[in-house]
Design a protein around this motif. Structure first.
Motif, PDB file in Angstrom:
ATOM      1  N   VAL A  51       0.840  -1.202   0.000  1.00 29.00           N
ATOM      2  CA  VAL A  51       0.000   0.000   0.000  1.00 29.00           C
ATOM      3  C   VAL A  51       0.875   1.252   0.000  1.00 29.00           C
ATOM      4  O   VAL A  51       0.582   2.240  -0.693  1.00 29.00           O
ATOM      5  N   PHE A  52       1.971   1.216   0.734  1.00 30.95           N
ATOM      6  CA  PHE A  52       2.846   2.383   0.827  1.00 30.95           C
ATOM      7  C   PHE A  52       3.572   2.637  -0.490  1.00 30.95           C
ATOM      8  O   PHE A  52       3.834   3.791  -0.845  1.00 30.95           O
ATOM      9  N   SER A  53       3.891   1.588  -1.219  1.00 28.41           N
ATOM     10  CA  SER A  53       4.522   1.789  -2.527  1.00 28.41           C
ATOM     11  C   SER A  53       3.555   2.472  -3.487  1.00 28.41           C
ATOM     12  O   SER A  53       3.944   3.319  -4.290  1.00 28.41           O
ATOM     13  N   ARG A  54       2.265   2.117  -3.395  1.00 31.94           N
ATOM     14  CA  ARG A  54       1.264   2.744  -4.258  1.00 31.94           C
ATOM     15  C   ARG A  54       1.020   4.203  -3.863  1.00 31.94           C
ATOM     16  O   ARG A  54       0.747   5.049  -4.721  1.00 31.94           O
ATOM     17  N   ILE A  55       1.118   4.489  -2.567  1.00 34.05           N
ATOM     18  CA  ILE A  55       1.000   5.885  -2.117  1.00 34.05           C
ATOM     19  C   ILE A  55       2.116   6.724  -2.729  1.00 34.05           C
ATOM     20  O   ILE A  55       1.882   7.823  -3.247  1.00 34.05           O
ATOM     21  N   ILE A  56       3.331   6.190  -2.673  1.00 33.45           N
ATOM     22  CA  ILE A  56       4.488   6.920  -3.204  1.00 33.45           C
ATOM     23  C   ILE A  56       4.307   7.199  -4.695  1.00 33.45           C
ATOM     24  O   ILE A  56       4.570   8.307  -5.173  1.00 33.45           O
ATOM     25  N   HIS A  57       3.857   6.192  -5.440  1.00 32.44           N
ATOM     26  CA  HIS A  57       3.671   6.396  -6.884  1.00 32.44           C
ATOM     27  C   HIS A  57       2.549   7.398  -7.157  1.00 32.44           C
ATOM     28  O   HIS A  57       2.699   8.301  -7.991  1.00 32.44           O
ATOM     29  N   GLN A  58       1.437   7.262  -6.462  1.00 29.56           N
ATOM     30  CA  GLN A  58       0.272   8.098  -6.723  1.00 29.56           C
ATOM     31  C   GLN A  58       0.523   9.568  -6.407  1.00 29.56           C
ATOM     32  O   GLN A  58      -0.041  10.455  -7.039  1.00 29.56           O
ATOM     33  N   TYR A  59       1.398   9.848  -5.442  1.00 30.15           N
ATOM     34  CA  TYR A  59       1.681  11.230  -5.057  1.00 30.15           C
ATOM     35  C   TYR A  59       2.977  11.746  -5.679  1.00 30.15           C
ATOM     36  O   TYR A  59       3.463  12.815  -5.310  1.00 30.15           O
ATOM     37  N   SER A  60       3.524  10.996  -6.629  1.00 27.68           N
ATOM     38  CA  SER A  60       4.753  11.411  -7.301  1.00 27.68           C
ATOM     39  C   SER A  60       4.428  12.106  -8.621  1.00 27.68           C
ATOM     40  O   SER A  60       3.279  12.130  -9.073  1.00 27.68           O
ATOM     41  N   ASN A  61       5.471  12.646  -9.245  1.00 27.73           N
ATOM     42  CA  ASN A  61       5.307  13.267 -10.560  1.00 27.73           C
ATOM     43  C   ASN A  61       5.181  12.215 -11.663  1.00 27.73           C
ATOM     44  O   ASN A  61       5.006  12.562 -12.831  1.00 27.73           O
ATOM     45  N   ARG A  62       5.299  10.942 -11.292  1.00 31.97           N
ATOM     46  CA  ARG A  62       5.228   9.841 -12.267  1.00 31.97           C
ATOM     47  C   ARG A  62       3.859   9.156 -12.259  1.00 31.97           C
ATOM     48  O   ARG A  62       3.691   8.103 -12.875  1.00 31.97           O
ATOM     49  N   LYS A  63       2.891   9.715 -11.562  1.00 37.17           N
ATOM     50  CA  LYS A  63       1.627   9.009 -11.354  1.00 37.17           C
ATOM     51  C   LYS A  63       0.873   8.726 -12.649  1.00 37.17           C
ATOM     52  O   LYS A  63       0.040   7.819 -12.698  1.00 37.17           O
ATOM     53  N   GLN A  64       1.150   9.478 -13.713  1.00 38.78           N
ATOM     54  CA  GLN A  64       0.485   9.234 -14.997  1.00 38.78           C
ATOM     55  C   GLN A  64       1.168   8.112 -15.777  1.00 38.78           C
ATOM     56  O   GLN A  64       0.643   7.652 -16.792  1.00 38.78           O
ATOM     57  N   LYS A  65       2.337   7.686 -15.318  1.00 38.69           N
ATOM     58  CA  LYS A  65       3.072   6.610 -15.981  1.00 38.69           C
ATOM     59  C   LYS A  65       2.787   5.284 -15.281  1.00 38.69           C
ATOM     60  O   LYS A  65       2.042   5.214 -14.320  1.00 38.69           O
ATOM     61  N   LYS A  66       3.444   4.238 -15.747  1.00 36.64           N
ATOM     62  CA  LYS A  66       3.158   2.896 -15.249  1.00 36.64           C
ATOM     63  C   LYS A  66       3.699   2.652 -13.841  1.00 36.64           C
ATOM     64  O   LYS A  66       4.754   3.165 -13.464  1.00 36.64           O
TER      65      LYS A  66
END
Length: 394
Positions: A51-66
């Motif tokens: 869950v924490f890895s998904r939080i990091i991705h979702q709140y990053s500048n890369r969230k529109q990427k894979k």
């Protein structure tokens, strides 16, 4: 980050609980999300590291990427290089076409390496190259591929101990551990257990249109005192099992016990959050240091026995002097009286290397026989040979 930000993340990712340890972990995840720093998430199995890895991705500048999640422990050692980095057509039997690996697919996005502690030693060097240079070599290729990938890793093992045992590269550990997030176990957030139980029961009741389970005060206390080795995953299974099988929707302590496997229970300690967290940290550090010291002592004793046997097998070999103390990192070798040499200090690693070389020579280069003589597993011996650059002596 503000408390509002943390609560927003909880709602978005359906995280339930108000433990300060949990809130702190979420806060760190939000703070590092906008950076490209490598993150190592540690915690017990079932605690919710993914869950924490998904939080990091979702709140990053890369969230529109894979966002690609990879379970390193679930991929066979023989295919993991191809899975991670891809291969070119004809590079091995069955490679009928080029294949893009997970890192190529995750370019400009995030890759989550779950159970990274299970990554084979040979693959760790390749992962380090990706982190340091942003490039990798597909299996069978002669040209490196450049990628821009945010790496988030997770493990439920003690990587520092794995480093000491030669199972994990120290340089890779420190590159992955640029930012550390510790996901608390359910035992460390006892106040959240009843809340989580109610949520899981309510979710199932709504799904199947059945009355919700409720617990007596004694049952709640028992629920909080149970160790929950499987963490949130185990609690959810128990809540769903009771909701589906129990005819009586009012559950007391005795009835609850029939659904929970008998295990050693933990006492309920009533303390302020700050004192509890501080004491937990101190106890964990003391216990870990004690275990590490005991492991080190056992390893030194074993190595000394191996080296004594190795030296005694030769007519003119030096003999080890007094037993090692707990804090010795070097071994002093006293030569017999007929030798004119003065006692010299030999590094323990050098002696272990000599012992491995001698064992391999005595066994005709057969690793399995040498490992048995040295008291290693063959896999451990192979890793030590890599560490000491002894591959040419296979």
């Amino acid at each position: 980050m503000s408390e509002t930000d943390v609560q927003k993340v909880k709602k978005q990712f359906r995280i339930f609980g108000n433990s300060p340890l949990l809130n702190r972990a979420i806060d760190i995840a939000i703070r590092v999300a906008k950076t490209d720093a490598s993150v190592l998430i540690v915690g017990e199995s079932g605690a919710g590291k993914d869950v924490f890895s998904r939080i990091i991705h979702q709140y990053s500048n890369r969230k529109q990427k894979k966002y690609i999640a990879v379970n390193c422990a679930a991929i066979p050692e023989g295919t993991i290089e191809s899975e991670l980095f891809g291969h070119v057509k004809g590079s091995f039997t069955g490679a009928e076409r080029d294949r893009r690996g997970y890192f190529a697919e995750a370019d400009n996005g995030t890759i989550f390496l779950d159970e990274v502690g299970e990554l084979p030693y040979t693959m760790q060097a390749k992962l380090l190259r990706v982190i340091e240079n942003g490039e990798f070599l597909p299996v069978g290729a002669s040209t490196a591929v450049k990628v821009d990938v945010r790496i988030v890793a997770a493990t439920n093992v003690n990587l520092l101990k794995a480093v000491e045992q030669g199972r994990f590269r120290s340089d890779l550990y420190y590159r992955l551990n640029q930012i550390n997030i510790t996901v608390p176990s359910l035992r460390e957030r006892q106040e959240d257990i009843p809340l989580l139980f109610r949520y899981f029961c309510s979710e199932l009741a709504e799904k199947y249109n059945i009355p919700r389970i409720s617990l007596s005060p004694e049952a709640v206390d028992y629920l909080k005192s149970y160790p929950w080795r499987g963490n949130v995953r185990e609690l959810k299974n128990i809540a769903e099992r009771i909701s589906l099988l129990e005819m009586n929707r009012e559950i007391d302590e005795q009835r609850l016990k029939t659904y929970i496997p008998p295990m050693e229970r933990l006492p309920i300690v009533v303390q302020s959050d700050s004192v509890c967290n501080e004491n937990d940290d101190i106890v964990n550090i003391v216990l870990q240091n004690k275990k590490d010291i005991e492991d080190l002592k056992a390893e030194v004793v074993r190595l000394k026995s191996v080296i004594v046997n190795m030296f005694n097998s030769s007519t003119h070999s030096p003999l080890l002097s007094a037993p090692l103390s707990e804090t010795e990192s070097e071994m002093v070798i006293d030569y017999p009286e007929e030798h004119t040499k003065k006692p010299e200090t030999v590094n323990l690693r050098d002696l272990e290397k000599q012992a491995i070389i001698a064992a391999l020579e005595r066994n005709g280069g057969k690793r399995s026989a040498a490992a048995k003589e040295l008291g290693f597993s063959e896999r451990t011996l192979y890793r030590k040979m890599i560490d000491y650059d002894l591959n040419k002596k296979k």
